[in-house]
Scaffold this active site. Sequence first.
Site, PDB file in Angstrom:
ATOM      1  N   SER A   1       0.734  -1.238   0.110  1.00 12.24           N
ATOM      2  CA  SER A   1      -0.121   0.098   0.067  1.00 12.24           C
ATOM      3  C   SER A   1       0.804   1.201  -0.019  1.00 12.24           C
ATOM      4  O   SER A   1       1.776   1.249   0.688  1.00 12.24           O
ATOM      5  CB  SER A   1      -0.900   0.124   1.271  1.00 12.24           C
ATOM      6  OG  SER A   1      -1.866  -0.977   1.161  1.00 12.24           O
TER       7      SER A   1
ATOM      8  N   HIS B   1      -7.717  -0.422   5.894  1.00 12.63           N
ATOM      9  CA  HIS B   1      -7.066  -1.976   6.193  1.00 12.63           C
ATOM     10  C   HIS B   1      -7.270  -2.348   7.542  1.00 12.63           C
ATOM     11  O   HIS B   1      -7.491  -3.770   7.865  1.00 12.63           O
ATOM     12  CB  HIS B   1      -5.443  -1.941   5.614  1.00 12.63           C
ATOM     13  CG  HIS B   1      -5.516  -2.001   4.135  1.00 12.63           C
ATOM     14  ND1 HIS B   1      -5.927  -3.019   3.322  1.00 12.63           N
ATOM     15  CD2 HIS B   1      -4.996  -1.115   3.339  1.00 12.63           C
ATOM     16  CE1 HIS B   1      -5.724  -2.829   1.951  1.00 12.63           C
ATOM     17  NE2 HIS B   1      -5.237  -1.647   2.065  1.00 12.63           N
TER      18      HIS B   1
END
Length: 504
Positions: free
Chosen positions: A336, A434
């Site tokens: 990410s 997340h």
Amino acid sequence: MISHPVICALRSSVRCWRHRAVLKAALEASDFSGWRCYSTPVRGSVTGMEEILARVVAPLPTYETRDKSPPPPESNSVEFMHFYRNLEKEDKLGFVAKLSQDFGVDHKSVSELSGKLLDTQLRDLATIIQVEDRLRYSLTPRYKQLLNHISRVEGGVKFLVDLRADVLEIISTKASESPHIRDLNGTLKSLLSEWFSVGLLRLERITWQSPCEILQKISQYEAVHPVRNWTDLKRRVGPYRRCYAFTHAAMPGEPLVVLHVALTEDISDNIQSIVREISTLDIDEDVNKINTAIFYSISSTQAGLQGVELGNYLIKRVVRELQSEFPHMAQFSSLSPIPGFSSWLQGLLSQYRKEGRGSDLLSEQEWGEVEQATDSAPGIPAVDALRKLIGTSEWMRSERLSRVLEPVLMRLCAWYLYGEKRRGFALNPVANFHLQNGATMWRLNWHADTSPRGVANSCGIMVNYRYFLNETSTNSVLYLQNKVITASEQVLGLVSQFQKNSKL
């Protein structure tokens, strides 16, 4: 050989001409005498807005007739959609303000029923429940009926998604502080959340054989790692790659949220090895080399669906899909970006410079190395030199500067992800997403994104959020209820170094 873009253009042209022919025939066969058409942008006078709203927004049926009232003609919804679409941008604000304020909740009726509810507290339970139901019904905005009817018209759901995008822009830019507009946003979000519940969504795998329009939209909507050309797009849907999207029957041909996955042997620590790998274009997959799924990009395509849970469900569905295709797959992780880290760090350095506390962020030895590497004097000049370095990508080209800055930036980034909070949750939006899903903040990666965008946003650092499938439910509850972040020893070690060397 005809290229893929040319084939797409030819297909689109054929479809376009067919569509025009069908549309022409339909128009000739239909009676549109009762419809008002707006083919060019219109200037919406207050009178004109009032007239159309009075015509198309039906009064709220009485409580007794709420289930018996006939639906308004479909032409009302179509006329509303045409009128709004053709308004100039500044007139849309006035139209939305008038719709939300003049056709919202009848506050007088709500007050009267609230008083009645208080008066009935000593009555029997059946009477109390009936008054509560009447009160609940009276809290329905008048325009909600219109929104429901619009959703049943062809293209109506997409229109309402776009309408909410406009409302969100009005709120975010503070073009209006009206509480009525905020209430309209809440009503739209509630309706869209029902219509786009996970059970009504369809999971689609996107391949090179998918319709051209879908491939074009996948390319256009990619927000994390922009698609450079058709070869790049072909790679992202080819061998050792998977691309999935949620679609909805009411918005055919529109991917709602898109997830790109790389199939690898181990957890990746560099994005360039994924998005620029040439060798995967024309080879067959070796199942023995696939042990890990890397979620390297997830993009929501519809601004009007902000706050409607889609991305977390997409990841869960994709995990099940991949487990079915590769039963031996053992590792699931993101790779990410860290948007906002560089700007946060620049702000922190500016604050410390202003307060004369620059020495609190780095150790004495590290400041000495920065001063030596940048040929700057101690104190404010060294802070300014560090800010200037971070603001450019020049330091990435110097092995010496990179070596000096690595421990400093890694622990500052770890603190930014783990320690910086908004209302108790992670400040970074990607981290928050997340962690809500139950992932573990697993590993920070140095020189993970050396693109100009990666360096500008996060000094080239990326992070893996790892999904341990037997722990995600527990982690999600810990984060959402107790605001506890589950992190690996590497991340906690960097946070500890930050706390030891820096003073916030």
